[in-house]
Design a protein around this motif. Structure first.
Motif, PDB file in Angstrom:
ATOM      1  N   PRO A  10       0.808  -1.221   0.000  1.00  0.00           N
ATOM      2  CA  PRO A  10       0.000   0.000   0.000  1.00  0.00           C
ATOM      3  C   PRO A  10       0.838   1.266   0.000  1.00  0.00           C
ATOM      4  CG  PRO A  10      -0.256  -1.205   2.065  1.00  0.00           C
ATOM      5  CD  PRO A  10       0.442  -2.119   1.110  1.00  0.00           C
ATOM      6  N   ARG A  11       1.961   1.250   0.706  1.00  0.00           N
ATOM      7  CA  ARG A  11       2.836   2.418   0.689  1.00  0.00           C
ATOM      8  C   ARG A  11       3.509   2.570  -0.684  1.00  0.00           C
ATOM      9  NH1 ARG A  11       1.699   6.304   4.343  1.00  0.00           N
ATOM     10  NH2 ARG A  11       1.427   5.402   6.427  1.00  0.00           N
ATOM     11  N   TRP A  12       3.878   1.470  -1.285  1.00  0.00           N
ATOM     12  CA  TRP A  12       4.552   1.538  -2.577  1.00  0.00           C
ATOM     13  C   TRP A  12       3.649   2.151  -3.642  1.00  0.00           C
ATOM     14  CZ3 TRP A  12       9.473   1.170  -3.822  1.00  0.00           C
ATOM     15  CH2 TRP A  12       9.822   1.037  -5.172  1.00  0.00           C
ATOM     16  N   PHE A  13       2.377   1.816  -3.595  1.00  0.00           N
ATOM     17  CA  PHE A  13       1.457   2.287  -4.623  1.00  0.00           C
ATOM     18  C   PHE A  13       0.748   3.589  -4.262  1.00  0.00           C
ATOM     19  CE2 PHE A  13       1.721  -2.272  -5.697  1.00  0.00           C
ATOM     20  CZ  PHE A  13       2.074  -2.146  -7.028  1.00  0.00           C
ATOM     21  N   ARG A  14       0.770   3.978  -2.982  1.00  0.00           N
ATOM     22  CA  ARG A  14       0.027   5.171  -2.582  1.00  0.00           C
ATOM     23  C   ARG A  14       0.859   6.210  -1.861  1.00  0.00           C
ATOM     24  NH1 ARG A  14      -5.451   2.381  -0.324  1.00  0.00           N
ATOM     25  NH2 ARG A  14      -5.889   4.507   0.347  1.00  0.00           N
ATOM     26  N   GLY A  15       2.081   5.868  -1.459  1.00  0.00           N
ATOM     27  CA  GLY A  15       3.001   6.854  -0.912  1.00  0.00           C
ATOM     28  C   GLY A  15       2.708   7.279   0.513  1.00  0.00           C
ATOM     29  N   ALA A  16       3.051   8.525   0.816  1.00  0.00           N
ATOM     30  CA  ALA A  16       2.881   9.087   2.161  1.00  0.00           C
ATOM     31  C   ALA A  16       2.464  10.542   2.024  1.00  0.00           C
ATOM     32  CB  ALA A  16       4.175   8.971   2.963  1.00  0.00           C
ATOM     33  N   GLU A  17       1.704  11.005   2.993  1.00  0.00           N
ATOM     34  CA  GLU A  17       1.215  12.386   2.959  1.00  0.00           C
ATOM     35  C   GLU A  17       2.369  13.383   2.919  1.00  0.00           C
ATOM     36  OE1 GLU A  17      -1.692  13.411   2.524  1.00  0.00           O
ATOM     37  OE2 GLU A  17      -3.069  11.799   3.075  1.00  0.00           O
ATOM     38  N   SER A  18       3.470  13.059   3.570  1.00  0.00           N
ATOM     39  CA  SER A  18       4.587  13.999   3.639  1.00  0.00           C
ATOM     40  C   SER A  18       5.206  14.272   2.271  1.00  0.00           C
ATOM     41  CB  SER A  18       5.659  13.473   4.600  1.00  0.00           C
ATOM     42  OG  SER A  18       6.077  12.175   4.214  1.00  0.00           O
ATOM     43  N   PHE A  19       5.092  13.331   1.341  1.00  0.00           N
ATOM     44  CA  PHE A  19       5.648  13.512   0.002  1.00  0.00           C
ATOM     45  C   PHE A  19       4.609  14.045  -0.988  1.00  0.00           C
ATOM     46  CE2 PHE A  19       9.146  11.199   1.683  1.00  0.00           C
ATOM     47  CZ  PHE A  19      10.233  11.436   0.847  1.00  0.00           C
TER      48      PHE A  19
END
Length: 289
Positions: free
Chosen positions: A199-208
């Motif tokens: 999920p992080r790989w495909f959706r990233g993080a709010e900070s970026f």
């Protein structure tokens, strides 16, 4: 009693008897349980509140002043650890990984660390395998990466036993492996394996924000930093590039990061000093390409 009234009463009684008899001969149909089940029932709805409802005992006054824009801006929350919205990601994989074929030349001139790129079966579509491997390679080969100091080198292998395995991992596998202490999707490094949260790989993080490619390179470099023996860091100065070993997946703000990790120690004490960095995917952002 007169004869006329007696005749009326007798006629009425006779008529009532006929009616009752007719009802017994042709009874009215009763409603069955199946028919009752077909009565439409309003579907339940679920509402999620992001702010508490106003108190019913103190309704807002129509004469109350509107909030000032400056106050709203000052109290606006900074990006936090929640997973951003985006593409749907499969919850579960099969629990085993397949190595993606492919090797590279050596990146850097120091001690060589070999790595493999692997994908949990059933976690992602096959079309995502090669792009994942290509991003891993480019992150580790970039001159702003760990090879910048001249003491570290990397080389990808696909048959030989690697020093570190980099595995794209399904949601529940990543949560079960990395732990449930923090209630957020995250990646981790454990015993020679980097588990990359799908999920992080495909959706990233709010900070970026919208910089998904930047986040992916940060993720690889951060977890590879743990493999190389580096611990977590925090924001050193207001507006500076965040250290790659800062937990930027959760926040680039020291105050927010301290709040998120308060009950789950992450190897350091993050100061609540109001400092906020800018998102940064590189161990050595000062190096020019």
């Amino acid at each position: 009693m007169t004869v006329g009234r007696i005749v009326v009463y007798v006629f009425a009684a006779a008529l009532a008897g006929v009616t009752i008899g007719l009802l017994k001969i042709w009874p009215q149909p009763e409603t069955t349980s199946q028919e009752q089940a077909r009565v439409p029932v309003p579907a339940a709805t679920i509402s999620v509140r992001t702010v508490p409802p106003p108190s019913s005992s103190a309704p807002p006054s129509s004469s109350a002043p509107a909030p000032q824009p400056a106050l709203v801006a000052q109290t606006a929350p900074r990006p936090g650890p929640e997973l951003p919205p985006g593409v749907a990601v499969r919850e579960e994989g099969e629990g085993w990984w397949r190595t993606i074929a492919g090797t590279t030349a050596q990146f850097g001139g120091g001690t060589v660390h070999t790595y493999s790129v692997e994908v949990e079966q059933g976690a992602v579509l096959p079309s995502a395998h090669e792009p994942f491997a290509a991003t891993v390679d480019s992150a580790l080969a970039d001159p702003r990466g760990w090879t910048a100091t001249g003491g570290v080198a990397f080389r990808r292998v696909d048959v030989a036993e690697p020093d570190v395995r980099i595995r794209l991992t399904a949601t529940q596998t990543a949560r079960a492996t990395c732990g449930f202490e923090l209630p957020y999707d995250t990646s981790c490094y454990i015993d020679g394996v980097i588990y990359v949260s799908a999920p992080r790989w495909f959706r990233g993080a709010e900070s970026f924000g919208s910089d998904l490619e930047g986040y992916r390179r940060y993720l690889i470099n951060h977890e590879m930093g743990h493999f190389l023996g580096h611990g977590h860091e925090f924001c050193p100065a207001e507006g500076a590039p965040a250290p790659v070993m800062m937990q930027q997946t959760f926040s680039v703000s020291n105050d927010e990061l301290a709040r998120v990790t308060a009950r789950t120690p992450q190897g350091l004490t993050v100061p609540r000093d109001g400092r906020t960095c800018t998102a940064n995917p590189w161990p050595h952002p000062e190096v020019t390409r």
